[in-house]
Scaffold this active site. Structure first.
Site, PDB file in Angstrom:
ATOM      1  N   SER A 115       0.783  -1.241   0.000  1.00 57.91           N
ATOM      2  CA  SER A 115       0.000   0.000   0.000  1.00 57.91           C
ATOM      3  C   SER A 115       0.814   1.289   0.000  1.00 57.91           C
ATOM      4  O   SER A 115       0.229   2.369  -0.120  1.00 57.91           O
ATOM      5  CB  SER A 115      -0.954   0.015   1.205  1.00 57.91           C
ATOM      6  OG  SER A 115      -2.022  -0.866   0.980  1.00 57.91           O
ATOM      7  N   LYS A 118       0.232   3.897  -2.694  1.00 62.13           N
ATOM      8  CA  LYS A 118      -0.761   4.971  -2.621  1.00 62.13           C
ATOM      9  C   LYS A 118      -0.125   6.356  -2.463  1.00 62.13           C
ATOM     10  O   LYS A 118      -0.806   7.368  -2.626  1.00 62.13           O
ATOM     11  CB  LYS A 118      -1.730   4.692  -1.475  1.00 62.13           C
ATOM     12  CG  LYS A 118      -2.562   3.426  -1.685  1.00 62.13           C
ATOM     13  CD  LYS A 118      -3.512   3.183  -0.524  1.00 62.13           C
ATOM     14  CE  LYS A 118      -4.409   1.973  -0.777  1.00 62.13           C
ATOM     15  NZ  LYS A 118      -3.740   0.687  -0.605  1.00 62.13           N
ATOM     16  N   SER A 173      -6.059   3.677   3.877  1.00 63.32           N
ATOM     17  CA  SER A 173      -5.555   2.812   2.811  1.00 63.32           C
ATOM     18  C   SER A 173      -6.689   2.143   2.036  1.00 63.32           C
ATOM     19  O   SER A 173      -6.621   0.968   1.689  1.00 63.32           O
ATOM     20  CB  SER A 173      -4.631   1.734   3.407  1.00 63.32           C
ATOM     21  OG  SER A 173      -3.740   1.247   2.435  1.00 63.32           O
ATOM     22  N   LYS A 285       3.394   6.344   5.186  1.00 66.67           N
ATOM     23  CA  LYS A 285       2.385   5.387   4.698  1.00 66.67           C
ATOM     24  C   LYS A 285       2.818   3.979   5.050  1.00 66.67           C
ATOM     25  O   LYS A 285       3.989   3.612   4.908  1.00 66.67           O
ATOM     26  CB  LYS A 285       2.214   5.510   3.182  1.00 66.67           C
ATOM     27  CG  LYS A 285       1.093   4.640   2.628  1.00 66.67           C
ATOM     28  CD  LYS A 285      -0.259   5.168   3.036  1.00 66.67           C
ATOM     29  CE  LYS A 285      -1.387   4.198   2.673  1.00 66.67           C
ATOM     30  NZ  LYS A 285      -1.449   3.041   3.590  1.00 66.67           N
TER      31      LYS A 285
END
Length: 495
Positions: A115, A118, A173, A285
């Site tokens: 993720s 992103k 997320s 993140k």
């Protein structure tokens, strides 16, 4: 009876004699082969050395994975501080202001990003859409993700603002939000993915290829710690992105489909008041899939310095412990040295009138601020400078034992008036000499492009003072005309 008693007595005597002989034999045998006993003075280490190794003995199980013992590439640089060992299969620490990689462990090895993909998705969404744009969720956006993957429960036909989507992607997320944003901006998921790969190439990524905007498993969806640091650095330069990734809690208001408010929480555990809170952490993140394991991008600022740490493929919460260790290493073992500060020379342009006489401006005001990152114990005298020419100008590269510690681009029309440091002044002289050949008198032609570029860099007060001067001139002209009219009237009356 007497005979029976005699027999019993003889039998008892015989048994007693046999038992006595057996005990004597045991005692004699024991004395012949004495048993070794462990002395109380013998240490455990000595006993262990005297024992024969057993084939059946098992080694104690270690917690660290094999990757923990892999070499750290930056440790091989002469004079470079030794970096900490970490569980990650690949990791980097980069100074975002100078672009210097302070720590490198397998930074060019391709890994699944999960993720942290992103970051790129959110950056493109910020750059290519306004916060008030309305994003409608299609059936494909809702059902095009794995059911057990992260989401925020958006429904088909529901409409969110683009701003809500930014926070949905970075904080929770949300995979369905990524698909909806991709369709909204790129026209299709495939079109948006093409934009992602194009952006990665522009940033200098050489080991990255995206196939989706959310990071769900795909064998053709990969990146490197080096490339992810470049993407993270580009994203952090955007003020809106910095605000989004540092937000701990965000509220999505009621929508056309959902009558309740949605509260989003940032999953990064190193933010303030979180389980692994780190001093100076400004966001980042998280990522996880079974194929990628834990991945993490973390931003931190201390004492005017800004670092980003990328960690790929770590199993479990150890990734936060290792990230803290890497950031501590970056802050404590290195220093940033400013070679030139544009803010300190902001007014120098007003002292050089050559521009107004049709010549290219060559003042230091047009030079961008330049800094390098060096080990805390190193000095500028240990740094070397090299220069290379490109179509648009020149690039100065600052190195410390062949490790790049800073770069500076010098367009042909914006040259140095003076070298600001004593480091390899021959390089500066070569730049000026070569530029003199290129900018011959015939080429030193006043152009609208140069004027436009220069005017953009003038401070605001310059325009305000210019406007005030124009107003004063206009008032003086008006007053002069009125004075002339009054003088004419007086002359007519006298006649």
């Amino acid at each position: 009876m007497n005979k029976r008693n005699k027999r019993r007595s003889l039998l008892l005597l015989l048994c007693t004699a046999v038992l006595l002989s057996t005990n004597i034999t045991c005692v004699l045998g024991a004395e012949a082969q004495p048993v070794q006993t462990e002395s109380s003075d013998t240490t455990a280490e000595e006993l262990a050395e005297n024992r024969e190794p057993s084939d059946d003995a098992e080694e104690p199980e270690r917690l660290e994975p094999d990757a923990y013992f892999e070499p750290i590439q930056t440790d091989s640089i002469e004079g470079w501080p030794a970096g900490p060992a970490v569980w990650a299969e690949s990791a980097v620490v980069m100074d975002m202001d100078t672009g210097t990689f302070l720590y490198s462990k397998n930074m060019d090895a391709t890994k699944y990003p999960a993720s942290i993909t992103k970051i790129m998705t959110t950056l493109l969404a910020i750059e290519n859409a306004s916060p008030n744009e309305r994003v409608t969720f299609s059936e494909h956006a809702i059902w095009g993700i794995e059911r057990n993957s992260s989401h925020i429960g958006i429904r088909i036909g529901e409409i969110l603002s683009m701003k809500d989507c930014w926070y949905g992607m970075m904080l929770e997320s949300a995979n369905e939000v990524c698909l909806a944003v991709a369709e909204h901006i790129g026209g299709s998921v495939e079109g948006f993915v093409e934009m992602m790969n194009q952006k990665a190439a522009e940033l200098g990524c050489t080991g990255t290829h995206f196939t989706n905007p959310n990071g769900l498993p795909d064998e053709n969806h990969y990146t490197t710690a080096h490339d992810m640091a470049l993407i993270a650095q580009a994203a952090y330069k955007n003020k809106t992105f910095r605000q989004v990734c540092s937000t701990k809690i965000y509220k999505i208001s009621k929508t056309n489909v959902c009558g309740e408010e949605r509260w989003l929480g940032n999953h990064h555990k190193m933010l303030p008041e979180r389980p692994y809170a780190y001093e100076g952490c400004t966001g980042g993140k998280t990522g996880f899939t079974t194929a990628a394991l834990n991945t993490l991008v973390t931003y931190a600022e201390r004492d005017g310095r800004r670092l980003v740490c990328v960690s790929l493929r770590t199993n479990g919460p150890q990734i936060y412990v290792d990230t803290a260790s890497l950031l501590d290493y970056g802050f404590s073992q290195f220093q940033n040295i400013t070679l030139y500060s544009r803010s300190n020379n902001a007014d120098s342009g007003l002292l050089y009138p050559s521009f107004y006489f049709g010549e290219c401006c060559t003042i230091d005001q047009n030079r961008l601020s330049v800094a390098v990152t060096l080990p805390a114990a190193a000095g500028l005298e240990q740094m070397a400078v090299s220069c290379s020419q490109t179509e648009s100008g020149y690039t100065r590269t600052y190195t410390f034992h062949q490790q790049t510690v800073g770069k500076e681009s010098v367009p042909l029309t914006e040259l140095f008036a003076k070298p600001q440091t004593t480091i390899d002044t021959s390089v500066t002289e070569s730049i000026q000499a070569t530029a003199t050949e290129v900018l011959t008198p015939e080429n030193k032609v006043f152009s609208f492009q140069i004027l436009k570029k220069y005017l953009k860099r003038l401070p605001l007060y310059f325009y305000l003072l210019s406007l005030l001067l124009i107003l004063v001139i206009i008032m003086e002209i008006v007053l002069m005309k009125r004075a002339r009219k009054r003088k004419k009237r007086r002359n007519k009356k006298k006649r």
